[in-house]
Write a protein that holds these residues in place. Structure first.
Motif, PDB file in Angstrom:
ATOM      1  N   LEU A 136       0.758  -1.233  -0.060  1.00  9.14           N
ATOM      2  CA  LEU A 136       0.037  -0.035  -0.006  1.00  9.14           C
ATOM      3  C   LEU A 136       0.765   1.140  -0.070  1.00  9.14           C
ATOM      4  CD1 LEU A 136      -2.993   0.931   0.174  1.00  9.14           C
ATOM      5  CD2 LEU A 136      -2.797   0.938   2.492  1.00  9.14           C
ATOM      6  N   LYS A 137       1.994   1.211   0.816  1.00  6.23           N
ATOM      7  CA  LYS A 137       2.907   2.339   0.935  1.00  6.23           C
ATOM      8  C   LYS A 137       3.526   2.630  -0.327  1.00  6.23           C
ATOM      9  CE  LYS A 137       3.498   2.394   5.883  1.00  6.23           C
ATOM     10  NZ  LYS A 137       4.174   2.419   6.986  1.00  6.23           N
ATOM     11  N   ASN A 138       3.657   1.660  -1.260  1.00  2.00           N
ATOM     12  CA  ASN A 138       4.791   1.472  -2.300  1.00  2.00           C
ATOM     13  C   ASN A 138       4.004   1.931  -3.563  1.00  2.00           C
ATOM     14  OD1 ASN A 138       7.757   1.112  -1.730  1.00  2.00           O
ATOM     15  ND2 ASN A 138       6.809  -0.573  -0.671  1.00  2.00           N
ATOM     16  N   GLN A 139       2.536   1.810  -3.602  1.00  2.00           N
ATOM     17  CA  GLN A 139       1.657   2.124  -4.701  1.00  2.00           C
ATOM     18  C   GLN A 139       2.043   3.741  -5.218  1.00  2.00           C
ATOM     19  OE1 GLN A 139      -2.352   1.280  -3.144  1.00  2.00           O
ATOM     20  NE2 GLN A 139      -2.741   3.458  -3.759  1.00  2.00           N
ATOM     21  N   SER A 140       1.649   3.730  -6.525  1.00  2.32           N
ATOM     22  CA  SER A 140       1.981   4.792  -7.162  1.00  2.32           C
ATOM     23  C   SER A 140       0.930   6.083  -6.658  1.00  2.32           C
ATOM     24  CB  SER A 140       1.653   4.852  -8.484  1.00  2.32           C
ATOM     25  OG  SER A 140       0.487   4.443  -8.999  1.00  2.32           O
ATOM     26  N   LYS A 141       1.727   7.198  -6.383  1.00  7.24           N
ATOM     27  CA  LYS A 141       0.840   8.441  -5.821  1.00  7.24           C
ATOM     28  C   LYS A 141      -0.197   8.829  -7.102  1.00  7.24           C
ATOM     29  CE  LYS A 141       2.869  12.632  -5.340  1.00  7.24           C
ATOM     30  NZ  LYS A 141       3.576  13.781  -4.880  1.00  7.24           N
ATOM     31  N   LEU A 142      -1.297   8.772  -6.581  1.00  8.53           N
ATOM     32  CA  LEU A 142      -2.579   9.324  -7.434  1.00  8.53           C
ATOM     33  C   LEU A 142      -3.011  10.807  -7.661  1.00  8.53           C
ATOM     34  CD1 LEU A 142      -4.895   6.635  -7.017  1.00  8.53           C
ATOM     35  CD2 LEU A 142      -3.377   6.682  -8.400  1.00  8.53           C
ATOM     36  N   VAL A 416       1.926   5.514 -12.465  1.00  4.33           N
ATOM     37  CA  VAL A 416       2.043   4.177 -12.614  1.00  4.33           C
ATOM     38  C   VAL A 416       2.262   3.076 -11.830  1.00  4.33           C
ATOM     39  CG1 VAL A 416       2.454   2.329 -14.480  1.00  4.33           C
ATOM     40  CG2 VAL A 416       2.557   4.657 -15.323  1.00  4.33           C
ATOM     41  N   GLN A 417       1.263   1.888 -11.684  1.00  6.72           N
ATOM     42  CA  GLN A 417       1.452   0.879 -10.686  1.00  6.72           C
ATOM     43  C   GLN A 417       2.247  -0.029 -11.670  1.00  6.72           C
ATOM     44  OE1 GLN A 417       0.940   1.926  -7.714  1.00  6.72           O
ATOM     45  NE2 GLN A 417       1.973  -0.185  -7.111  1.00  6.72           N
ATOM     46  N   ALA A 418       3.501  -0.368 -11.398  1.00  8.12           N
ATOM     47  CA  ALA A 418       4.198  -1.452 -12.163  1.00  8.12           C
ATOM     48  C   ALA A 418       4.281  -2.584 -11.286  1.00  8.12           C
ATOM     49  CB  ALA A 418       5.875  -0.946 -12.491  1.00  8.12           C
ATOM     50  N   ILE A 419       3.913  -3.835 -11.813  1.00  6.85           N
ATOM     51  CA  ILE A 419       3.564  -5.003 -11.122  1.00  6.85           C
ATOM     52  C   ILE A 419       4.657  -6.004 -11.762  1.00  6.85           C
ATOM     53  CG2 ILE A 419       2.017  -6.890 -10.353  1.00  6.85           C
ATOM     54  CD1 ILE A 419      -0.034  -4.657 -10.538  1.00  6.85           C
ATOM     55  N   ALA A 420       5.368  -6.801 -10.885  1.00  5.64           N
ATOM     56  CA  ALA A 420       6.075  -7.643 -11.517  1.00  5.64           C
ATOM     57  C   ALA A 420       5.350  -9.077 -10.968  1.00  5.64           C
ATOM     58  CB  ALA A 420       7.501  -7.937 -10.949  1.00  5.64           C
ATOM     59  N   VAL A 446      15.514   2.080  -7.658  1.00  8.50           N
ATOM     60  CA  VAL A 446      14.179   2.826  -7.238  1.00  8.50           C
ATOM     61  C   VAL A 446      13.709   2.235  -6.220  1.00  8.50           C
ATOM     62  CG1 VAL A 446      11.958   3.733  -8.148  1.00  8.50           C
ATOM     63  CG2 VAL A 446      14.030   3.843  -9.565  1.00  8.50           C
ATOM     64  N   GLY A 447      13.606   0.804  -6.266  1.00  5.80           N
ATOM     65  CA  GLY A 447      13.241   0.061  -4.975  1.00  5.80           C
ATOM     66  C   GLY A 447      13.518  -1.377  -5.128  1.00  5.80           C
ATOM     67  N   ASN A 448      13.467  -2.085  -3.827  1.00  9.61           N
ATOM     68  CA  ASN A 448      13.738  -3.507  -3.888  1.00  9.61           C
ATOM     69  C   ASN A 448      12.819  -4.412  -2.981  1.00  9.61           C
ATOM     70  OD1 ASN A 448      14.984  -5.819  -3.776  1.00  9.61           O
ATOM     71  ND2 ASN A 448      17.040  -5.205  -3.259  1.00  9.61           N
ATOM     72  N   GLN A 449      12.143  -5.322  -3.477  1.00  8.10           N
ATOM     73  CA  GLN A 449      11.168  -5.970  -2.881  1.00  8.10           C
ATOM     74  C   GLN A 449      11.031  -7.295  -3.129  1.00  8.10           C
ATOM     75  OE1 GLN A 449       7.049  -4.097  -2.695  1.00  8.10           O
ATOM     76  NE2 GLN A 449       7.570  -2.346  -3.553  1.00  8.10           N
ATOM     77  N   SER A 450      10.570  -8.139  -2.344  1.00 15.18           N
ATOM     78  CA  SER A 450      10.242  -9.729  -2.634  1.00 15.18           C
ATOM     79  C   SER A 450       8.798 -10.004  -2.965  1.00 15.18           C
ATOM     80  CB  SER A 450      10.728 -10.570  -1.274  1.00 15.18           C
ATOM     81  OG  SER A 450      12.093 -10.415  -1.213  1.00 15.18           O
ATOM     82  N   THR A 451       8.790 -11.046  -3.860  1.00 16.88           N
ATOM     83  CA  THR A 451       7.425 -11.417  -4.297  1.00 16.88           C
ATOM     84  C   THR A 451       6.566 -11.946  -3.024  1.00 16.88           C
ATOM     85  OG1 THR A 451       8.213 -13.375  -4.991  1.00 16.88           O
ATOM     86  CG2 THR A 451       7.918 -11.458  -6.833  1.00 16.88           C
ATOM     87  N   SER A 452       5.084 -11.679  -3.124  1.00 11.81           N
ATOM     88  CA  SER A 452       4.522 -12.563  -2.169  1.00 11.81           C
ATOM     89  C   SER A 452       4.204 -13.747  -2.737  1.00 11.81           C
ATOM     90  CB  SER A 452       3.321 -11.594  -1.933  1.00 11.81           C
ATOM     91  OG  SER A 452       2.474 -11.342  -3.065  1.00 11.81           O
ATOM     92  N   ALA A 453       3.025 -14.535  -1.931  1.00 19.80           N
ATOM     93  CA  ALA A 453       2.841 -15.971  -2.277  1.00 19.80           C
ATOM     94  C   ALA A 453       2.060 -16.107  -3.724  1.00 19.80           C
ATOM     95  CB  ALA A 453       1.782 -16.311  -1.280  1.00 19.80           C
ATOM     96  N   ASP A 454       1.629 -14.739  -4.015  1.00 18.06           N
ATOM     97  CA  ASP A 454       0.929 -14.971  -5.611  1.00 18.06           C
ATOM     98  C   ASP A 454       2.044 -14.577  -6.606  1.00 18.06           C
ATOM     99  OD1 ASP A 454       1.240 -12.239  -5.168  1.00 18.06           O
ATOM    100  OD2 ASP A 454      -0.632 -11.766  -5.179  1.00 18.06           O
ATOM    101  N   GLY A 455       3.467 -14.620  -6.151  1.00 15.37           N
ATOM    102  CA  GLY A 455       4.427 -14.284  -7.118  1.00 15.37           C
ATOM    103  C   GLY A 455       4.374 -12.671  -7.639  1.00 15.37           C
ATOM    104  N   LYS A 456       3.481 -11.681  -6.870  1.00 10.58           N
ATOM    105  CA  LYS A 456       3.725 -10.614  -7.199  1.00 10.58           C
ATOM    106  C   LYS A 456       4.250  -9.457  -6.504  1.00 10.58           C
ATOM    107  CE  LYS A 456      -0.699 -10.760 -10.003  1.00 10.58           C
ATOM    108  NZ  LYS A 456      -2.251 -10.353 -10.036  1.00 10.58           N
ATOM    109  N   SER A 458       4.749  -4.936  -6.241  1.00  8.84           N
ATOM    110  CA  SER A 458       4.477  -3.824  -7.265  1.00  8.84           C
ATOM    111  C   SER A 458       5.247  -2.601  -6.522  1.00  8.84           C
ATOM    112  CB  SER A 458       3.036  -3.607  -7.202  1.00  8.84           C
ATOM    113  OG  SER A 458       2.449  -3.233  -5.962  1.00  8.84           O
ATOM    114  N   PHE A 459       5.270  -1.609  -7.507  1.00  8.76           N
ATOM    115  CA  PHE A 459       6.075  -0.256  -7.294  1.00  8.76           C
ATOM    116  C   PHE A 459       5.065   0.884  -7.936  1.00  8.76           C
ATOM    117  CE2 PHE A 459       8.896  -3.670  -7.505  1.00  8.76           C
ATOM    118  CZ  PHE A 459      10.072  -3.519  -6.517  1.00  8.76           C
ATOM    119  N   GLY A 460       5.185   1.885  -7.220  1.00  8.32           N
ATOM    120  CA  GLY A 460       4.713   3.089  -7.974  1.00  8.32           C
ATOM    121  C   GLY A 460       5.704   3.956  -8.777  1.00  8.32           C
TER     122      GLY A 460
END
Length: 621
Positions: A136-142, A416-420, A446-456, A458-460
């Motif tokens: 939620l904190k990393n989603q793109s600013k609207l 943009v919400q970029a989803i891996a 820009v950012g570094n995260q790990s995928t969750s159980a659904d393989g996803k 996201s970054f704003g």
């Protein structure tokens, strides 16, 4: 106290009835020998013959859990927890649910686990660190936000901008009014102000023709500017409930309709579905004037206050309809606003957010889920009453983030919400806990995260800017994946990682390290992914026979290490059998610490790691 003792005695008795018996003897023997595939078959026979109980369901579930058959494990854990279980069973059930992508039910089971084992670190981590917040904190600013100059030192909210540059809102700024007992501020009045070309708001004046001695507002204006719906109190209609004990009268918020004649509002009349038993408030009228949205705690909702709608045909109204579970929860959803392009904004304290009331939006044209609009609109305080003018591309909302309900202006930004979405290139299965690094065109991280159980994950990111995902995971070849430029919305990048396949020599099949949890022998998700590669090799070589050897490091007693390694070897064998490998093609044994790869007196962590290994010797090609 007597009731507690009776409950405890019932639980104890139930436990004694659900245990090993002569019917389960054959299955239990197989289970104790770690032959989980055959054990499951025997337990299933008991269910088919009407001889199953909670013990059998749990053993079945554990059998499937130990070979990572998530679908069947979920099925039988669900049966097992129909009666109270030990904490660990709920934990296992939650893990299997997550593996199946059922996060909501997994959270329920984790809560049950946490209530039974509050001091367990897993329980503490779950309770104190919900997994949705980083995303939620990393989603793109609207929106960019700024406090509006129309705000006063009293409560101000519900600002709505019309196409003729009027702003209507509710305020408690009229200090000549008597104070409300609710917050010791003056009663709310409706105001109208002017929206200027530079984005400021000025000349706020009270709408005296509609304001009463009670709370008034907020309001919504029809697209033609001729009709207003607004809130006021049931005392206007002399409708209320009495509390004789408290010697008080309690009113409700009703909805009213007024008309505009020559620039003056008048003829305010209550709507027919008002009721002294509940509140009906916070209206918003659709562009065509045929649907009125509002919030209410009327019967038939999910709990608390819900968002409702009602059809409008002149002065005739249909039956109010609840907007359903995509919007409403058991908590409170309020302050709906419908845009000209049918996007509904509302506030909720029942959905996952930053805290207090958060603003959400849902596109009613698409039927998608409601999304949190994110920071900086939302904070840990109450953020509510969001409205948006699509033609002027500007929004307003209210927040008590500074201690007072103030009006804020919201200007949309291009984000943009970029989803891996990370997957195994061979199987198509999603990969959790993969490292995803987002870099810009200058290779800046820009950012570094790990995928969750659904393989996803996201970054704003900014619109129309080039980015790359650098994705890695042990057991896979790393990859770089381009994030396509776009001018808003979401972009999903499917990152397919090629698994590092086993090396086949004359003597053995070499896999990536297979990890087990501390002091445990069940196959983990990581272990299953590697063993699936061995299954593939054995299917490609149908005459191949494998002997699995499991080794530990030198820490722990000889006997302990030998037993642990043997359990792990047998779990490995059982996993392969569960995947269709014939029993006569796979066998295994634990060797404890008896055959170290690195001989050392004071081993380093790296040397210990090399000694903790599994080997897959080729008995026959």
């Amino acid at each position: 106290m007597k009731k507690i003792y009776l409950t405890l005695s019932f639980v104890i008795a139930s436990g004694l009835l659900s245990a090993q018996n002569k019917d389960t003897k054959a299955a239990d023997k197989l289970f104790d020998r770690y032959e989980y595939v055959d054990a499951a078959k025997e337990y299933l026979k008991l269910t088919e013959n009407g001889k199953a109980d909670t013990y059998v369901y749990k053993q079945l579930a554990d059998s499937y859990y130990n070979v990572f058959n998530t679908k069947e494990a979920v099925k039988w854990y669900a049966k097992a927890v129909e009666q109270k279980q030990d904490a660990e069973t709920y934990y296992k059930y939650a893990q299997m649910l997550k593996a199946e992508g059922n996060y909501a039910e997994a959270d329920k089971q984790m809560k049950q686990f946490a209530s039974l084992a509050p001091n367990d670190q897993r329980a503490k981590t779950f309770s104190s660190n919900p997994n949705y917040l980083p995303t939620l904190k990393n989603q793109s600013k609207l929106y960019d936000v700024v406090k509006s100059d129309i705000s006063s030192d009293k409560t101000d909210f519900g600002a709505v901008l019309t196409n003729d540059n009027n702003v209507y809102f509710s305020s408690a700024r009229n200090t000549s009014r008597r104070n409300s007992n609710w917050n010791e501020e003056p009663y709310l009045d409706l105001y109208k102000a002017t929206y200027n070309a530079n984005g400021t708001i000025s000349e706020a004046v009270a709408i005296d023709n509609l304001n009463t001695k009670w709370h008034d507002g907020p309001a919504t204006i029809s697209s033609d500017g001729n009709t207003m719906y607004y809130g006021s109190e049931s005392f206007n209609e002399k409708e209320y409930t009495k509390d004789k004990e408290k010697k008080a009268k309690f009113g409700k918020i009703y909805l009213y309709k007024a008309t505009n004649a020559g620039g003056s509002w008048s003829n305010g009349k209550p709507l027919p579905f008002n009721n002294a038993a509940y509140d009906v408030r916070n209206p918003s009228i659709s562009k065509d004037g045929k649907t009125l949205y509002f919030s209410s705690n009327m019967p038939g909702g999910f709990g608390g206050e819900d968002i409702w709608k009602v059809s409008v045909n002149g002065d005739e109204y249909g039956t109010p309809e609840n907007l359903g579970a995509k919007i409403n929860t058991e908590a409170n959803e309020s302050f709906p606003f419908i845009t000209d392009d049918n996007v509904l904004f509302f506030s909720s304290n029942g959905k996952q957010g930053f805290g207090g009331l958060d603003v959400f939006k849902i596109d009613l044209n698409k039927g998608t889920d409601a999304i949190n609009v994110g920071a900086p609109v939302n904070t840990e305080k109450d953020d509510f009453s969001f409205t948006y003018n699509t033609s002027k591309k500007v929004g307003f909302f209210s927040s008590n983030r500074t201690g007072n309900d103030d009006i804020y202006k919201a200007d949309p930004v291009c984000g943009v919400q970029a989803i891996a979405l990370v997957k195994d290139a061979k199987t198509g299965n999603v990969i959790n806990d993969a490292s995803v690094v987002l870099v810009d065109s200058k290779e800046k991280v820009v950012g570094n995260q790990s995928t969750s159980a659904d393989g996803k994950t996201s970054f704003g990111v900014s619109c129309n800017m080039p980015y790359n995902f650098q994705v890695s995971k042990q057991g896979y070849e790393s990859g770089v994946f381009e994030v396509a430029k776009t001018d808003g919305g979401e972009v999903v990048v499917e990152a397919l990682l090629q698994p590092i396949m086993p090396i086949i020599t004359e003597k053995e099949v070499i896999l990536q390290p297979i990890y087990f949890e501390f002091n445990k022998s069940n196959i983990t998700q990581q272990g299953a992914a590697e063993l699936d590669k061995l299954v593939q090799v054995m299917n490609e070589h149908p005459t191949m026979v494998i002997f699995a050897k499991s080794h530990t490091d030198s820490r722990g007693s000889d006997k302990y290490n030998l037993n642990l390694s043997d359990r792990r070897a047998k779990s490995t064998v059982q996993y392969l059998v569960s995947k269709g490998i014939a029993k006569d093609r796979i066998s295994g044994q634990g060797f404890g610490e008896s055959e170290p790869k690195v001989t050392c007196d004071k081993c380093t962590e790296e040397e210990h790691s090399q000694n903790r290994r599994s080997e897959f010797l080729i008995v026959k090609k």
